[in-house]
Structures are given as structure tokens and as C-alpha cells.
Enzyme design. Sequence first.
Site, short mmCIF file in Angstrom:
data_model
loop_
_atom_site.label_atom_id
_atom_site.label_comp_id
_atom_site.label_asym_id
_atom_site.label_seq_id
_atom_site.Cartn_x
_atom_site.Cartn_y
_atom_site.Cartn_z
N CYS A 81 13.08 11.99 -8.18
CA CYS A 81 12.54 12.47 -9.45
C CYS A 81 13.03 11.63 -10.64
O CYS A 81 12.57 10.51 -10.81
CB CYS A 81 12.84 13.96 -9.60
SG CYS A 81 11.75 14.75 -10.79
N HIS A 175 12.27 16.58 -4.63
CA HIS A 175 13.72 16.80 -4.45
C HIS A 175 14.07 17.34 -3.06
O HIS A 175 14.29 18.55 -2.93
CB HIS A 175 14.19 17.87 -5.44
CG HIS A 175 14.11 17.50 -6.88
ND1 HIS A 175 15.14 16.88 -7.54
CD2 HIS A 175 13.14 17.69 -7.80
CE1 HIS A 175 14.81 16.71 -8.82
NE2 HIS A 175 13.60 17.19 -9.00
N GLU A 177 16.81 17.29 -1.74
CA GLU A 177 18.17 17.84 -1.82
C GLU A 177 18.18 19.32 -2.19
O GLU A 177 19.20 19.98 -2.07
CB GLU A 177 19.02 17.02 -2.82
CG GLU A 177 18.71 17.23 -4.30
CD GLU A 177 17.48 16.45 -4.81
OE1 GLU A 177 16.71 15.93 -3.98
OE2 GLU A 177 17.31 16.41 -6.04
N1 GLN Z 1 10.97 14.75 -16.12
C1 GLN Z 1 12.32 14.36 -15.85
C2 GLN Z 1 12.63 13.01 -16.45
O1 GLN Z 1 11.85 12.44 -17.15
C3 GLN Z 1 12.61 14.34 -14.37
C4 GLN Z 1 12.66 15.73 -13.82
C5 GLN Z 1 13.50 15.88 -12.57
O2 GLN Z 1 14.31 15.03 -12.20
N2 GLN Z 1 13.35 17.02 -11.96
O3 GLN Z 1 13.69 12.51 -16.22
#
Ligand code: GLN
Length: 196
Positions: A81, A175, A177
Site C-alpha cells: 500500500c 495488506h 499483513e
Molecule cells: N493512501 C495512503 C498513502 O497515500 C496509503 C494507505 C495505506 O497504506 N493503507 O500513503
Amino acid sequence: MGTPVIGVLALQGDVREHLSALAAAGVQGAPVRRPEELDTVDGLVLPGGESTTMSKLATLFGMADPLRERIRSGLPVYGTCAGMIMLADKILDPRSGQETFGGVEMIVRRNAFGRQNESFEAAVDIPGIPGGPVEGVFIRAPWVESVGAGVQILAEHGGHIVAVRQGNVLATSFHPELTGDHRVHRYFADMVRDAG
Ligand code: GLN
């Protein structure tokens, strides 16, 4: 290599969850905050969190340049992410001044799947990972808008690229994790062993 040590960049984000997932996947995890600690790991996870904050803290802690260099010289890295965003050569919708480490020839769109309250879970099929689809947890998740020739697309969801690999670098929009399924961490641990 014996049991590889896989660091988790511990500036911001869901560090603890990755350390537990690595342990469950049978490898040793270690939090990494300083450049010296970067030299002691065989691979590195960039956690989920907030990429704008991670970018600022990496610069503040003197980690940004050493990290860029280690990634370029072949350190196996897995970003989830926000971590995926940090691995993009280019991002769409950045905050002003937001920088990435790069490592994957891809353009990533931040918050592409919508806001926090539009977070969702979906089964994601990753052909390289046996045993059926993995449970994808998408939280303000990015997607990959486009990739360069050297990038392998590992998975898509709703017509958008959500998992990629380029050489020793792996990235997912979601994710693993945060689930009890550690197959993606195991896949990454194998990448680290193969590199070592
Ligand atoms: N939208 C977040 C960002 O720009 C990422 C979100 C996440 O890691 N769950 O970093």
C-alpha cells in the site's frame, strides 16, 4: 543462506503487523530506523501507512538516499500500500514535495480505490502463489496506472493492477499483513533466499 533477516522500515505505519507476519512465515524480522540497520538485513518490507509521512520521515532520518541506493543495488524489497507508493518511480496525486524511493518502473495513483470509508476486502488471485486467491485488504489503496517493460504484473482487481514485481522488488496495493494468510510474506521470503 540460513534464516534470512528481513527488516521492516519502522518510521511509520503497520510495522508490528509485518513483523508478526514475517515471524509466522518462518523468517526473522527486525525493525529498521537508521541507515546502519539497513546494512544488517537481507531484505526489507516497506509497510502500509501514509506515504507522505513516510517520505518526510525518511528524509529526516537520513534514510531516503541510503534506501534508494540499496534498492538500486538489488536489495529485495516488498512494499504494501503506502510501501507500494514509495517504490513507484512516479506517483499521481502526490502531496507537494512528496518523494519516493523508486525501484519499480511504474506509475502509481494514490488513493485510487477511494477514501477510508470506501475500504474493502476482495479475493485476489496471484498465479505465482499456489493455494487459491489471497484475501486482499484495500485501505485507501493505490493502484498501478501503468508499468514499464521490465515489470511483471502479478495480479489485477477490477481491471486495475494491484500487484507487481520487478526483479527483487515486490509491491501490492493491499495488506496481507492484516490477514492470517502469510503466503505473500512467504513468497517474499523465498525471493530474499533466492537473492542471497
Ligand atoms: N493512501 C495512503 C498513502 O497515500 C496509503 C494507505 C495505506 O497504506 N493503507 O500513503
